[in-house]
Design a protein around this motif. Structure first.
Motif, mmCIF file in Angstrom:
data_model
loop_
_atom_site.group_PDB
_atom_site.id
_atom_site.type_symbol
_atom_site.label_atom_id
_atom_site.label_comp_id
_atom_site.label_asym_id
_atom_site.label_seq_id
_atom_site.Cartn_x
_atom_site.Cartn_y
_atom_site.Cartn_z
ATOM 1 N N LEU A 90 10.183 -3.342 -12.491
ATOM 2 C CA LEU A 90 8.857 -2.781 -12.260
ATOM 3 C C LEU A 90 7.818 -3.888 -12.336
ATOM 4 O O LEU A 90 7.747 -4.612 -13.328
ATOM 5 C CB LEU A 90 8.557 -1.703 -13.307
ATOM 6 C CG LEU A 90 7.294 -0.876 -13.111
ATOM 7 C CD1 LEU A 90 7.383 -0.072 -11.813
ATOM 8 C CD2 LEU A 90 7.082 0.052 -14.293
ATOM 9 N N ASP A 91 7.033 -4.028 -11.269
ATOM 10 C CA ASP A 91 5.988 -5.052 -11.213
ATOM 11 C C ASP A 91 4.651 -4.377 -10.950
ATOM 12 O O ASP A 91 4.348 -3.956 -9.835
ATOM 13 C CB ASP A 91 6.298 -6.066 -10.106
ATOM 14 C CG ASP A 91 5.261 -7.191 -10.064
ATOM 15 O OD1 ASP A 91 4.454 -7.286 -11.009
ATOM 16 O OD2 ASP A 91 5.270 -7.975 -9.095
ATOM 17 N N LEU A 92 3.841 -4.249 -11.998
ATOM 18 C CA LEU A 92 2.511 -3.651 -11.883
ATOM 19 C C LEU A 92 1.435 -4.671 -12.202
ATOM 20 O O LEU A 92 0.373 -4.330 -12.725
ATOM 21 C CB LEU A 92 2.393 -2.451 -12.836
ATOM 22 C CG LEU A 92 3.397 -1.315 -12.638
ATOM 23 C CD1 LEU A 92 3.205 -0.241 -13.701
ATOM 24 C CD2 LEU A 92 3.269 -0.708 -11.259
ATOM 25 N N GLY A 93 1.705 -5.934 -11.848
ATOM 26 C CA GLY A 93 0.807 -7.029 -12.192
ATOM 27 C C GLY A 93 -0.392 -7.172 -11.272
ATOM 28 O O GLY A 93 -0.832 -6.227 -10.613
ATOM 29 N N VAL A 94 -0.897 -8.408 -11.200
ATOM 30 C CA VAL A 94 -2.139 -8.701 -10.469
ATOM 31 C C VAL A 94 -1.994 -8.416 -8.980
ATOM 32 O O VAL A 94 -2.879 -7.823 -8.356
ATOM 33 C CB VAL A 94 -2.553 -10.165 -10.696
ATOM 34 C CG1 VAL A 94 -3.802 -10.499 -9.877
ATOM 35 C CG2 VAL A 94 -2.808 -10.425 -12.173
ATOM 36 N N HIS A 95 -0.877 -8.832 -8.379
ATOM 37 C CA HIS A 95 -0.679 -8.613 -6.939
ATOM 38 C C HIS A 95 -0.671 -7.123 -6.603
ATOM 39 O O HIS A 95 -1.308 -6.680 -5.634
ATOM 40 C CB HIS A 95 0.632 -9.263 -6.502
ATOM 41 C CG HIS A 95 0.926 -9.092 -5.044
ATOM 42 N ND1 HIS A 95 1.719 -8.059 -4.559
ATOM 43 C CD2 HIS A 95 0.523 -9.800 -3.953
ATOM 44 C CE1 HIS A 95 1.797 -8.155 -3.241
ATOM 45 N NE2 HIS A 95 1.083 -9.198 -2.847
ATOM 46 N N PHE A 96 0.026 -6.354 -7.416
ATOM 47 C CA PHE A 96 0.075 -4.907 -7.205
ATOM 48 C C PHE A 96 -1.312 -4.299 -7.371
ATOM 49 O O PHE A 96 -1.756 -3.491 -6.536
ATOM 50 C CB PHE A 96 1.060 -4.283 -8.195
ATOM 51 C CG PHE A 96 1.108 -2.781 -8.155
ATOM 52 C CD1 PHE A 96 1.852 -2.123 -7.189
ATOM 53 C CD2 PHE A 96 0.405 -2.020 -9.085
ATOM 54 C CE1 PHE A 96 1.896 -0.730 -7.141
ATOM 55 C CE2 PHE A 96 0.446 -0.633 -9.042
ATOM 56 C CZ PHE A 96 1.193 0.007 -8.071
ATOM 57 N N ALA A 97 -2.024 -4.672 -8.429
ATOM 58 C CA ALA A 97 -3.345 -4.107 -8.700
ATOM 59 C C ALA A 97 -4.337 -4.448 -7.590
ATOM 60 O O ALA A 97 -5.134 -3.591 -7.174
ATOM 61 C CB ALA A 97 -3.859 -4.605 -10.047
ATOM 62 N N ALA A 98 -4.294 -5.681 -7.092
ATOM 63 C CA ALA A 98 -5.236 -6.098 -6.044
ATOM 64 C C ALA A 98 -5.011 -5.300 -4.762
ATOM 65 O O ALA A 98 -5.972 -4.872 -4.105
ATOM 66 C CB ALA A 98 -5.097 -7.591 -5.782
ATOM 67 N N ASN A 99 -3.770 -5.106 -4.384
ATOM 68 C CA ASN A 99 -3.472 -4.353 -3.168
ATOM 69 C C ASN A 99 -3.827 -2.870 -3.313
ATOM 70 O O ASN A 99 -4.335 -2.255 -2.369
ATOM 71 C CB ASN A 99 -1.992 -4.507 -2.806
ATOM 72 C CG ASN A 99 -1.693 -5.811 -2.112
ATOM 73 O OD1 ASN A 99 -1.877 -5.963 -0.914
ATOM 74 N ND2 ASN A 99 -1.236 -6.792 -2.889
ATOM 75 N N VAL A 100 -3.546 -2.299 -4.480
ATOM 76 C CA VAL A 100 -3.900 -0.901 -4.712
ATOM 77 C C VAL A 100 -5.413 -0.732 -4.648
ATOM 78 O O VAL A 100 -5.926 0.237 -4.052
ATOM 79 C CB VAL A 100 -3.362 -0.425 -6.067
ATOM 80 C CG1 VAL A 100 -3.927 0.951 -6.424
ATOM 81 C CG2 VAL A 100 -1.845 -0.357 -6.040
#
Length: 401
Positions: A277-287
């Motif tokens: 599970l990857d909910l880091g910076v890249h995921f947050a920025a795209n969301v």
């Protein structure tokens, strides 16, 4: 009570209304709790806590000795020995196995027929019965565990019978299936986090909900709309200032939620079940990029729905019903899995849902998909915004105020 200057410089009308509403609602405890605590933090915490409890319980059940009531244990001692090696602890027989599993006195009950030994010695097929209740989700792990042990024992004994007769065990299995699972540890996480997009949408909704109600139905109850509409400043500028305040609170709520999931996501034991599970910076920025047009759309819809209400309580009822709409895409994708098509990304809510699911899978979202998602949601937001502006200009709103 909300107050505004009797004369508002037209060049600064938007910013003045925006700053006024933000400042006043920062003093409102109900708005602050809804925008920055209940939605953004409580949701992720409850989600992760429930997930941790469920996973740890299932993992413990899969590893710990499993007590299973056995009826007719004396007829198949070798089978019982094989079950014991697999962690099953044979228990005392029960009088009514069907009633025992229905009342949840046991997850699964094994019954061995009295003619088991006689049929086994003749080389005839034998049958054992497993009693379980498939509607009891907690029992699924136990049932699967016992079923696999019994089937494994049966295949092993079948192979030994073939060897005793001078035949290769592969004779009984002329066709074998080689499974090639293409799922990655990250893509498997989608199975457990299918409702995550709904959390983000509800967070945006909750972030601006009380603000939207207060700036329309609330001000109508307080009769504070009249100074606003009597002002020489155009109504659409006042509305845009209010919408900007709602969007600011909703965006801040979304940012807090993304940060909360990034933090609490580290405490989810995903690796124990073969997931990543990857909910880091890249995921947050795209969301955040995918959700920004939705912030404007939901803010406009909330303001429009609340403007139709004659009281604060009535507006709460209408907007609570509106909150059910974002659930539709998540429910559809959960119960009716579909292959994503390009045009689907242009549909508000559905496009965000598909995009977030792809981010969870680790596939990423292409520039074309992001463009379709932004264009479709922005178009819907502009339509909702124009409808809200028209409503504010209408005589109905002026009279009802």
């Amino acid at each position: 009570m909300n107050t505004v200057p009797t004369k508002l410089p037209r060049s600064r009308a938007f910013m003045t209304v925006f700053l006024k509403e933000v400042k006043e609602n920062l003093r409102d405890r109900r708005t602050l709790i809804s925008a920055f605590l209940t939605g953004p933090l409580l949701g992720p915490l409850i989600f992760v806590m429930l997930l941790n409890v469920t996973l740890n319980r299932e993992l413990d059940k899969a590893e710990k000795p499993l007590p299973v009531p056995v009826i007719g244990a004396e007829y198949a001692p070798n089978l019982l020995d094989a079950l014991k090696v697999g962690g099953v602890v044979p228990g005392a027989p029960v009088a009514d196995p069907a009633q025992a599993v229905r009342k949840q006195d046991a997850d699964v009950v094994l019954r061995i027929a009295p003619d088991y030994g006689k049929a086994w010695r003749k080389g005839e097929p034998v049958q054992v019965e497993l009693f379980y209740d498939s509607s009891q989700r907690e029992a699924n792990t136990s049932v699967e565990r016992v079923s696999k042990l019994v089937e494994s024992y049966g295949r092993q004994q079948g192979a030994l019978r073939l060897v005793a007769r001078g035949m290769s065990p592969s004779t009984a299995w002329p066709l074998q299936v080689a499974r090639r699972d293409q799922a990655t540890p990250q893509s498997r996480a989608v199975l457990m986090f299918a409702m995550l997009p709904y959390f983000f949408v509800i967070t945006v909704f909750m972030g601006g909900m009380y603000l939207a109600i207060d700036l329309t139905a609330g001000e109508r109850e307080r009769q504070s709309l009249e100074p606003l509409f009597a002002n020489p400043v155009a109504r659409w500028k006042i509305l845009c200032g209010k919408l900007a305040a709602i969007c600011a609170f909703s965006s801040a709520s979304l940012l807090i939620t993304l940060l909360a999931f990034a933090v609490v996501g580290q405490f989810i034991p995903a690796e124990k079940i073969g997931m990543e599970l990857d909910l880091g910076v890249h995921f947050a920025a795209n969301v955040l990029l995918l959700m920004l047009p939705l912030v404007l759309l939901l803010s406009a819809l909330q303001s429009m729905v609340a403007a139709f209400a004659k009281s604060y309580r009535e507006a709460q009822t209408y907007i609570s019903l509106l909150m059910l709409v974002p659930l539709i895409p998540s429910a559809l994708l959960s119960f009716m899995p579909i292959k994503a098509q390009a045009w689907m990304y242009a549909i508000p809510l559905l496009g965000q849902n598909l995009g977030i699911m792809q981010l969870l899978r680790g596939d990423g979202v292409s520039a074309e998909q992001i463009g379709l998602c932004l264009a479709g949601s922005l178009a819907a937001a502009l339509i909702a915004l124009l409808a809200t502006v028209q409503l504010y200009r209408s005589e109905r709103l002026a009279i009802s105020a």
